[in-house]
Design an enzyme around this catalytic site. Structure first.
Site, PDB file in Angstrom:
ATOM      1  N   SER A  63     -22.280   0.489   4.411  1.00  0.00           N
ATOM      2  CA  SER A  63     -22.399   0.604   5.871  1.00  0.00           C
ATOM      3  C   SER A  63     -21.158   1.159   6.560  1.00  0.00           C
ATOM      4  O   SER A  63     -21.230   1.496   7.744  1.00  0.00           O
ATOM      5  CB  SER A  63     -22.729  -0.759   6.481  1.00  0.00           C
ATOM      6  N   LYS A  66     -21.644   4.376   8.267  1.00  0.00           N
ATOM      7  CA  LYS A  66     -22.323   4.479   9.565  1.00  0.00           C
ATOM      8  C   LYS A  66     -21.366   4.926  10.680  1.00  0.00           C
ATOM      9  O   LYS A  66     -21.798   5.466  11.698  1.00  0.00           O
ATOM     10  CB  LYS A  66     -22.989   3.138   9.905  1.00  0.00           C
ATOM     11  N   TYR A 190     -30.432   8.158   4.834  1.00  0.00           N
ATOM     12  CA  TYR A 190     -29.734   6.875   4.981  1.00  0.00           C
ATOM     13  C   TYR A 190     -29.240   6.329   3.634  1.00  0.00           C
ATOM     14  O   TYR A 190     -28.069   5.967   3.485  1.00  0.00           O
ATOM     15  CB  TYR A 190     -30.678   5.870   5.670  1.00  0.00           C
ATOM     16  N   TYR A 242     -21.653  -7.045  12.107  1.00  0.00           N
ATOM     17  CA  TYR A 242     -22.950  -7.708  12.329  1.00  0.00           C
ATOM     18  C   TYR A 242     -22.750  -9.048  13.026  1.00  0.00           C
ATOM     19  O   TYR A 242     -21.976  -9.131  13.974  1.00  0.00           O
ATOM     20  CB  TYR A 242     -23.713  -7.848  10.992  1.00  0.00           C
ATOM     21  N   VAL A 260     -21.572  -3.595   2.495  1.00  0.00           N
ATOM     22  CA  VAL A 260     -21.872  -4.590   1.459  1.00  0.00           C
ATOM     23  C   VAL A 260     -21.277  -4.237   0.099  1.00  0.00           C
ATOM     24  O   VAL A 260     -21.348  -5.053  -0.823  1.00  0.00           O
ATOM     25  CB  VAL A 260     -23.391  -4.862   1.271  1.00  0.00           C
TER      26      VAL A 260
HETATM   27  O1  DON Z   1     -29.253  -0.755   3.898  1.00  0.00           O
HETATM   28  C1  DON Z   1     -28.567  -1.500   3.210  1.00  0.00           C
HETATM   29  O2  DON Z   1     -28.909  -2.642   2.972  1.00  0.00           O
HETATM   30  C2  DON Z   1     -27.250  -0.966   2.671  1.00  0.00           C
HETATM   31  N1  DON Z   1     -27.348   0.414   2.335  1.00  0.00           N
HETATM   32  C3  DON Z   1     -26.129  -1.079   3.672  1.00  0.00           C
HETATM   33  C4  DON Z   1     -25.930  -2.452   4.163  1.00  0.00           C
HETATM   34  C5  DON Z   1     -24.529  -2.771   4.498  1.00  0.00           C
HETATM   35  O3  DON Z   1     -23.567  -2.248   3.986  1.00  0.00           O
HETATM   36  C6  DON Z   1     -24.388  -3.899   5.414  1.00  0.00           C
HETATM   37  N2  DON Z   1     -23.023  -4.330   5.434  1.00  0.00           N
HETATM   38  N3  DON Z   1     -22.450  -5.275   5.488  1.00  0.00           N
END
Ligand code: DON
Length: 308
Positions: A63, A66, A190, A242, A260
């Site tokens: 993420s 983003k 994405y 978040y 993540v």
């Molecule tokens: O969409 C997802 O679940 C992952 N590609 C990205 C989520 C993410 O990194 C949330 N971060 N803390």
């Protein structure tokens, strides 16, 4: 105040020793295979690159990407983006669907998954998915001044294979008319930008423009306007972690964006761009030791956007 080199080395040594490292994300199977590591990098506006721990080992930025897709999409459509994505913290997990129904398919902000999927849809306009993905990768390479940055196709495939929630979010937004393309295509973009692999050094390099009012401090060239850099920083502070965003702002006091994969990009306006990586996550899905390390570093260096 210690020298930055000394502070980074101290923080890295302490984090490498710790046994309470959090839990690696396993919902994307490929991410579950990562070894416990710790790396940190600072790139200062006056051009110093300071590294400690595993700062040259690439990891999945997830993420954190983003921030870069938002920057690119704002460059394409400007403030029209805000008709399709909000600017408020969600107070919910990154993959939550609950607010979308009440808010007519308009995601709360560009950093939760739903918001980033809309941003991917914006970047698809006039492109095939592979062109949009290439454009994002080249932008990140340009920001970091490093053509060796790649997308890890195995991570992208692993996420697609298990991305049921993201498919649900995309389909739901499509039903409200907030995706111009087929959900499958927006998700292709994405999943691939989330699978960009970068080291702490490369990530801190890519964040330089945000620490320097929108300009690359090495070249003096403008990436975005000063106003836009400030606004992206404001969104990172309020929405970058978040439902842990308030806590990160409280403890660290600078804009940050987590992923993540265990990476965090931190911005000390006027001073430095920081990247930290430790794959174990806390209960909000943010790097456990990464957050602690940035808290310690900010305290040692007296860094805070609220500092007098
Ligand atoms: O969409 C997802 O679940 C992952 N590609 C990205 C989520 C993410 O990194 C949330 N971060 N803390």
């Amino acid at each position: 105040m210690p020298e930055l080199e000394q502070a980074l080395a101290e923080v890295a040594a302490e984090m490498t020793e710790r046994s309470d490292r959090g839990d690696v994300a396993t919902y994307i199977p490929q991410l579950g295979k990562v070894d416990p590591k710790f790396g940190i990098a600072a790139v200062t506006n006056d051009g110093r690159i300071i590294l400690a721990g595993d700062a040259d080992q690439p990891f999945s930025i997830q993420s954190v990407s983003k921030v870069f897709t938002l920057t690119l999409a704002l460059g394409k459509v400007g403030d029209a983006l805000w008709q399709r994505v909000g600017r408020e913290p969600s107070g919910n997990p990154f993959n939550s669907i609950v607010q979308l129904e009440h808010e007519s398919g308009i995601p709360r902000n560009p950093f939760i998954n739903a918001g980033a999927i809309v941003v991917s849809d914006i970047l698809l306009a006039g492109h095939q998915p592979r062109e949009a993905i290439g454009e994002i990768l080249r932008f990140v390479q340009f920001l970091a001044d490093d053509d060796t940055i790649i997308i890890d196709r195995e991570v992208a495939a692993s996420e697609r294979a298990t991305g049921y929630r993201n498919f649900a979010l995309a389909n739901y937004m499509k039903s409200f008319g907030n995706l111009d393309h087929e959900p499958e295509l927006a998700l292709g973009v994405y999943f691939h930008h989330c699978a960009i692999a970068m080291s702490c050094r490369q990530l801190a390099m890519a964040g330089r423009f945000l620490a320097n009012g929108g300009r690359n401090p090495a070249t003096g060239l403008s990436v975005v306007s000063t106003e836009r850099a400030r606004r992206i920083g404001a969104l990172m502070l309020t929405c970058g972690h978040y439902d842990g965003s308030g806590d990160f702002a409280f403890r660290v006091g600078i804009p940050g964006k987590s992923g993540v994969g265990g990476g965090i990009l931190g911005i000390v306006p006027g001073v430095a761009s920081l990247a930290v990586w430790s794959p174990g996550l806390n209960e909000n899905g943010n790097s456990k030791l990464g957050s602690i390390a940035l808290e310690k570093l900010a305290r040692m260096m007296n860094w805070s956007i609220f500092a007098p």
